[in-house]
Design a protein around this motif. Structure first.
Motif, PDB file in Angstrom:
ATOM      1  N   UNK A 170      38.645 -57.220   9.613  1.00  0.00           N
ATOM      2  CA  UNK A 170      37.497 -57.920   9.037  1.00  0.00           C
ATOM      3  C   UNK A 170      36.827 -57.091   7.948  1.00  0.00           C
ATOM      4  N   UNK A 171      36.625 -55.772   8.195  1.00  0.00           N
ATOM      5  CA  UNK A 171      35.920 -54.923   7.227  1.00  0.00           C
ATOM      6  C   UNK A 171      36.498 -53.512   7.278  1.00  0.00           C
ATOM      7  N   UNK A 172      36.012 -52.679   6.385  1.00  0.00           N
ATOM      8  CA  UNK A 172      36.445 -51.280   6.328  1.00  0.00           C
ATOM      9  C   UNK A 172      35.376 -50.345   6.889  1.00  0.00           C
ATOM     10  N   UNK A 173      34.578 -50.856   7.805  1.00  0.00           N
ATOM     11  CA  UNK A 173      33.454 -50.082   8.329  1.00  0.00           C
ATOM     12  C   UNK A 173      33.906 -48.815   9.041  1.00  0.00           C
ATOM     13  N   UNK A 199      39.033 -54.441  14.271  1.00  0.00           N
ATOM     14  CA  UNK A 199      38.505 -55.351  13.248  1.00  0.00           C
ATOM     15  C   UNK A 199      37.812 -54.597  12.120  1.00  0.00           C
ATOM     16  N   UNK A 200      37.319 -53.378  12.388  1.00  0.00           N
ATOM     17  CA  UNK A 200      36.614 -52.601  11.353  1.00  0.00           C
ATOM     18  C   UNK A 200      37.504 -51.523  10.742  1.00  0.00           C
ATOM     19  N   UNK A 201      38.792 -51.592  10.994  1.00  0.00           N
ATOM     20  CA  UNK A 201      39.724 -50.686  10.313  1.00  0.00           C
ATOM     21  C   UNK A 201      39.979 -49.388  11.029  1.00  0.00           C
ATOM     22  N   UNK A 202      39.442 -49.216  12.228  1.00  0.00           N
ATOM     23  CA  UNK A 202      39.673 -47.992  12.963  1.00  0.00           C
ATOM     24  C   UNK A 202      40.911 -48.057  13.833  1.00  0.00           C
ATOM     25  N   UNK A 203      41.308 -46.906  14.365  1.00  0.00           N
ATOM     26  CA  UNK A 203      42.460 -46.844  15.264  1.00  0.00           C
ATOM     27  C   UNK A 203      42.029 -46.235  16.593  1.00  0.00           C
ATOM     28  N   UNK A 204      42.835 -46.466  17.617  1.00  0.00           N
ATOM     29  CA  UNK A 204      42.538 -46.003  18.966  1.00  0.00           C
ATOM     30  C   UNK A 204      43.683 -45.113  19.443  1.00  0.00           C
ATOM     31  N   UNK A 205      43.308 -44.019  20.108  1.00  0.00           N
ATOM     32  CA  UNK A 205      44.306 -43.145  20.708  1.00  0.00           C
ATOM     33  C   UNK A 205      44.000 -42.994  22.191  1.00  0.00           C
ATOM     34  N   UNK A 206      45.047 -43.073  22.982  1.00  0.00           N
ATOM     35  CA  UNK A 206      44.880 -42.990  24.431  1.00  0.00           C
ATOM     36  C   UNK A 206      44.576 -41.560  24.869  1.00  0.00           C
ATOM     37  N   UNK A 207      45.304 -40.599  24.314  1.00  0.00           N
ATOM     38  CA  UNK A 207      45.110 -39.194  24.657  1.00  0.00           C
ATOM     39  C   UNK A 207      44.268 -38.511  23.597  1.00  0.00           C
ATOM     40  N   UNK A 245      27.599 -50.711  14.607  1.00  0.00           N
ATOM     41  CA  UNK A 245      28.399 -50.696  13.371  1.00  0.00           C
ATOM     42  C   UNK A 245      28.957 -52.090  13.072  1.00  0.00           C
ATOM     43  N   UNK A 246      29.324 -52.835  14.098  1.00  0.00           N
ATOM     44  CA  UNK A 246      29.830 -54.192  13.902  1.00  0.00           C
ATOM     45  C   UNK A 246      28.764 -55.095  13.305  1.00  0.00           C
ATOM     46  N   UNK A 247      27.510 -54.817  13.611  1.00  0.00           N
ATOM     47  CA  UNK A 247      26.418 -55.605  13.027  1.00  0.00           C
ATOM     48  C   UNK A 247      26.292 -55.356  11.527  1.00  0.00           C
ATOM     49  N   UNK A 248      26.816 -54.232  11.043  1.00  0.00           N
ATOM     50  CA  UNK A 248      26.772 -53.913   9.610  1.00  0.00           C
ATOM     51  C   UNK A 248      28.101 -54.245   8.921  1.00  0.00           C
ATOM     52  N   UNK A 249      28.942 -55.059   9.537  1.00  0.00           N
ATOM     53  CA  UNK A 249      30.289 -55.311   9.038  1.00  0.00           C
ATOM     54  C   UNK A 249      30.328 -55.993   7.683  1.00  0.00           C
ATOM     55  N   UNK A 250      29.298 -56.741   7.323  1.00  0.00           N
ATOM     56  CA  UNK A 250      29.308 -57.459   6.047  1.00  0.00           C
ATOM     57  C   UNK A 250      28.838 -56.598   4.875  1.00  0.00           C
ATOM     58  N   UNK A 251      28.406 -55.373   5.152  1.00  0.00           N
ATOM     59  CA  UNK A 251      27.962 -54.463   4.092  1.00  0.00           C
ATOM     60  C   UNK A 251      29.153 -53.597   3.686  1.00  0.00           C
ATOM     61  N   UNK A 252      29.712 -53.863   2.500  1.00  0.00           N
ATOM     62  CA  UNK A 252      30.924 -53.147   2.086  1.00  0.00           C
ATOM     63  C   UNK A 252      30.631 -51.687   1.734  1.00  0.00           C
ATOM     64  N   UNK A 253      29.371 -51.324   1.530  1.00  0.00           N
ATOM     65  CA  UNK A 253      29.008 -49.939   1.197  1.00  0.00           C
ATOM     66  C   UNK A 253      28.648 -49.115   2.433  1.00  0.00           C
ATOM     67  N   UNK A 254      28.692 -49.734   3.596  1.00  0.00           N
ATOM     68  CA  UNK A 254      28.323 -49.041   4.830  1.00  0.00           C
ATOM     69  C   UNK A 254      29.578 -48.516   5.519  1.00  0.00           C
ATOM     70  N   UNK A 255      29.465 -47.278   6.057  1.00  0.00           N
ATOM     71  CA  UNK A 255      30.553 -46.701   6.844  1.00  0.00           C
ATOM     72  C   UNK A 255      29.969 -46.100   8.112  1.00  0.00           C
ATOM     73  N   UNK A 256      30.656 -46.302   9.215  1.00  0.00           N
ATOM     74  CA  UNK A 256      30.119 -45.900  10.517  1.00  0.00           C
ATOM     75  C   UNK A 256      30.026 -44.393  10.680  1.00  0.00           C
ATOM     76  N   UNK A 257      30.742 -43.629   9.889  1.00  0.00           N
ATOM     77  CA  UNK A 257      30.703 -42.171  10.016  1.00  0.00           C
ATOM     78  C   UNK A 257      29.516 -41.542   9.322  1.00  0.00           C
TER      79      UNK A 257
END
Length: 906
Positions: A170-173, A199-207, A245-257
């Motif tokens: 959905x976004x690059x957040x 949906x925000x472009x992140x990845x998940x790692x189990x370990x 961060x998902x609430x800011x998904x429509x702001x293309x200039x926002x990044x969760x980091x």
């Protein structure tokens, strides 16, 4: 556009695939691993399209963004033929290639008209605004490529192609973020959070892989992943970070980091922890309780079953009042402050509280018994006791002498009463018969050597203090890569420490020179040359720090109040033995006090230096050079209130030395006491102790006040109520004795004193008079000032608990009628003795007495002026009623009778 959609791949068969083709049979490659080579196999033309579904087709900004995007990423699989005779006859290699977009924008409300996505002739990218719509579910089940409007507009703003993602994007957040989860018990919650991250472009790692995981999402502060993240400095955040961060998904200039955004969602160090505190003052408990709540925890009373941690003040608690359960962590206070400093829960195993072992040696005082009636033995044992009590404070720069044999060992008292000198060390190889006495007579050192040794000792301690400031505070604070980020800003760091490294460097060299001088001592050695050698460097190093010391102190106070991590950092390091439980401000004030202390010691060395010694002139120059350094210090920084207090002391104490007035000196405390021994004044005298930062003024209450002092301006000042006894440098105090309370001794303490000119320790004992004066607080304050003067960090080690009998001190019958009468008789006896002493009595007083009561033949033939003293005090004269009318023979009879009565009383 058509040309750009045809990509030639290497040898072997190639085909265009959709998301469903990517499975575990394929070897992953990056976007850069393209096989663009000349080959006979050419990919057929593929129709690339962008489809706007539903409300997405009504977004004008989205259509404009698509007009600027001409390329999209397309997944491709290369089928490589296997080697003959091998089991794997074919190998699938995944690759991502860029293709031109044939149709930039197709709008539709019915996604089913585009089929189920199995047609390889088309590469469709569907753009949806709502990922909860039925259209989304249909496309997701058919493994279609789904993007959100923010992802498309982000690519347009960056000039990048539409990305390929095997999952809906959905976004690059959370682009380029790799998350790991720990502490979650509900699978549904984790699944929902994982979908949002994807949906925000992140990845998940189990370990938890520290090299790839950028953030840890923790539901609790337990587990191996949490410990690894703390050790590696990986941010540990709450699940709310993902949801917000998902609430800011429509702001293309926002990044969760973003640091300002992320800091609000850090997992507090005491989450899920219930703390209790043992051994702390009520004020400390309140402070630590508030900080526990501020950092996500709760606190309860000791022994509460809900507690998960018991924080122990290890310096005051020797044994736990109960047996802790297995699930209760018993930790030192360093764990508490370390967790706040790191902003993460520290490992309990590193800070586990252990019951301290019993001391190896008993107190020397309790081992000595002074009940024998032999007064000589009492004095000898008392001398040995005082010597043993000062054992830790006597620092000798010389190596210990080897004993000639095990039989002829020296007693403890002899070793501590007189230190070894180089001259005595030279005779260690000679065959010297030991004297019969258990305490051999060693050569006496000169007072000049004693004070020079004291200068070296204080310089060595001062250098150690500066090293502690640098190693425990400055270097860790300026270190890069701190867990949780920098504790202080660069400007705050520079303001606090200033030129401390420069001061440390010059004093390290001064210490080395003094050590060589004392180790190879002779009276011809020059102490003044060492100070003159470094005078220019002292001028450069000191003023920048001393002039801005108040600003440095204010910065520390402000940062400690506003920055919890800095407050925790100070708590951890100030509790370490190297600091002597002093604050950073108290350690940093040492450079402000050091130069005046050196000047006083140099002045003492000069006093004990003979006039024919060349070092006397050199010492005077050295003292002047230090004064020059001190003149560079801003006069506005001096405390006028402290100076006023010193003037008040000078006016209150009759005969107070003028050198008490000094710009660097300040009054610390004042206590009212009663003397319990014969030094520094008679037993029972009311003594006032004025504690300054570098000396102790001892004054007794005047027996009788005569007149007031009238100044030239006509202003009448109240008469001095106290009489000066001694002004003692704090460096002469070797030990402070906290005398234990008993039936015969209450609220008493003593000072073990060693002046440079004395070869034995002296004992000054007192009893506190004021009920509001807490003995323990007073003794700690006194020891702190002594430690500051001699540049020692372990102030509390100067306090020694003592048994009253071992030091022959008691307060019994101090206020009884017999005791008061005895003291009054003793005072009167001294007055009468002074009145008729030919060495102290004024001549005209005796002449009047003889002229009024004797015949010409009986008159004194004349007194030798050389035996006449100066005029006695008016208090002495007041004891004689009208000297012209006194009958001398009658007075003599009374005096003799009085003397006999005095003898019987004593």
């Amino acid at each position: 556009m058509a040309d750009s959609s045809i990509v030639t791949l290497g040898t072997g068969r190639s085909l265009l695939v959709d998301c469903s083709v990517f499975d575990s049979r394929m070897a992953e490659t990056s976007k850069e691993q393209f096989f663009i080579e000349e080959s006979e196999d050419v990919l057929p033309r593929v129709e690339t399209r962008v489809v706007l579904v539903g409300e997405a087709g009504n977004i004008a900004e989205l259509e404009k963004a698509l007009e600027t995007i001409t390329i999209m990423e397309v997944p491709v699989v290369k089928i490589k033929e296997g080697q003959p005779g091998t089991e794997a006859r074919e190998k699938l290699i995944k690759s991502i290639v860029n293709m031109g977009i044939n149709t930039t924008c197709i709008k539709t409300d019915n996604v089913k008209e585009f089929g189920d996505g199995e047609n390889c002739e088309f590469e469709n990218v569907f753009v949806l605004k709502d990922f909860r719509a039925p259209e989304y579910s249909y496309l997701y089940k058919n493994d279609s490529r789904i993007l959100g409007p923010p992802a498309v507009m982000y690519c347009a703003s960056k000039g990048e192609p539409l990305p390929f993602s095997s999952r809906p994007l959905y976004s690059m957040t959370m682009l380029n973020l790799s998350l790991c989860f720990t502490g979650f018990r509900k699978k549904e919650e984790v699944v929902n959070l994982v979908n949002l991250v994807h949906h925000m472009g992140g990845t998940i790692r189990k370990d938890f892989d520290s090299a790839k995981v950028t953030h840890l999402i923790a539901h609790s502060t337990h587990g191996e992943k949490y410990r690894l993240a703390v050790c590696m400095g990986t941010p540990i955040l709450t699940p709310e970070w993902i949801r917000t961060a998902w609430e800011h998904r429509n702001d293309i200039n926002f990044h969760a980091s973003n640091e300002d955004f992320r800091i609000e969602f850090k997992v507090p160090p005491f989450q899920d922890c219930v703390l209790s505190f043992l051994g702390f003052s009520e004020e400390d408990k309140t402070n630590m309780g508030e900080r526990t709540q501020k950092h996500g925890g709760r606190f309860q009373a000791v022994c509460d079953e809900r507690c998960t941690h018991l924080v122990v003040e290890e310096n005051s608690i020797k044994e736990l009042p109960f047996t802790p359960s297995k699930r209760l962590y018993v930790v030192k206070q360093e764990w508490f402050w370390g967790s706040i400093q790191m902003d993460a829960r520290a490992g309990e195993s590193m800070y586990s509280y252990e019951k301290p072992e019993s001391p190896a040696m008993k107190k020397a005082v309790s081992l000595l018994s002074l009940t024998t009636p032999n007064s000589g033995r009492k004095r000898r044992r008392l001398r040995e006791t005082l010597a043993q009590l000062t054992k830790e404070t006597e620092i000798s720069p010389f190596p210990p002498r080897k004993r000639p044999s095990a039989e002829h060992s020296l007693s403890m008292g002899s070793l501590l009463d007189i230190s070894n000198t180089p001259d005595t060390c030279k005779s260690s190889g000679e065959n010297i018969k030991p004297p019969k006495s258990s305490t051999p007579s060693l050569p006496k050192q000169s007072a000049r050597w004693q004070v020079s040794k004291e200068l070296y000792q204080t310089e060595s301690n001062y250098v150690d203090i500066l090293a502690t400031v640098l190693q425990l505070f400055k270097y860790p604070l300026e270190k890069e890569g701190q867990v949780g980020g920098p504790i202080l800003a660069q400007e705050e760091f520079k303001t606090i420490f200033g030129s401390i490294p420069d001061i440390y460097e010059v004093h390290t060299r001064i210490k080395a020179d003094l050590e060589r001088l004392v180790m190879n001592w002779s009276e011809e050695k020059s102490v003044g040359d060492i100070i003159l050698k470094y005078s220019k460097e002292l001028v450069k190093a000191y003023p920048p720090f001393v002039n801005f010391f108040e600003m440095s102190k204010e910065t520390i106070v402000r940062c400690e109040r506003q920055k919890p991590r800095f407050h925790a950092f100070l708590k951890i390091n100030q509790a370490k033995p190297e600091c002597g439980r002093q604050t950073l401000v108290e350690l940093l004030i040492r450079p402000v006090q050091r130069l005046p202390s050196v000047a006083l010691l140099l002045n003492d060395i000069r006093k004990h230096t003979s006039d024919d010694n060349p070092d006397k002139v050199t010492l005077e120059k050295a003292i002047e050079s230090l004064k020059e350094v001190m003149t560079h210090i801003n006069e506005d920084k001096r405390k006028t209130e402290g100076q006023k207090q010193i003037f008040d002391v000078v006016y209150e104490v009759d005969g107070c030395p003028a050198n008490l007035l000094s710009s660097h000196r300040s009054l610390v405390h004042r206590v009212e006491t009663i003397a319990l021994g014969d030094k520094p004044c008679d037993r029972g005298e009311h003594v006032t102790l004025f504690l300054f930062n570098d000396c102790l003024e001892i004054a007794r209450k005047r027996h009788k006040v005569i007149t007031t002092f009238r100044s030239p301006l006509g202003q009448t000042r109240p008469p001095a109520q106290l009489k000066h006894i001694a002004l003692m440098p704090l460096s002469q105090i070797r030990r402070v004795l906290d005398i234990q309370d008993s039936e015969e001794c209450q609220n008493a303490f003593a000072l073990v004193v060693r002046p440079p000119t004395e070869q034995e320790n002296l004992l000054f004992s007192f009893q506190l008079m004021a009920e509001d004066t807490v003995k323990s607080a007073w003794l700690k304050t006194l020891c702190r000032q002594v430690a500051n003067t001699i540049c020692r960090a372990d102030a509390e080690d100067l306090i020694q608990s003592a048994d009253p009998e071992s030091v022959q001190v008691n307060t019994k019958d101090m206020d009884s009628t017999l005791s008061r009468a005895s003291r009054a008789i003793k005072k009167t006896s001294k007055k009468v003795t002074r009145a008729f002493s030919f060495t102290k009595t004024p001549k005209r007083v005796l002449q009047r007495a003889f002229m009024a009561n004797g015949t010409p033949d009986e008159k004194s033939p004349g007194l030798d002026a050389g035996h006449m003293g100066r005029m006695g005090s008016s208090s002495t004269l007041a004891a004689v009623h009208s000297p012209s009318m006194i009958n001398l023979s009658a007075f003599e009879r009374k005096y003799h009778t009085f003397s006999r009565s005095t003898t019987h009383l004593f």
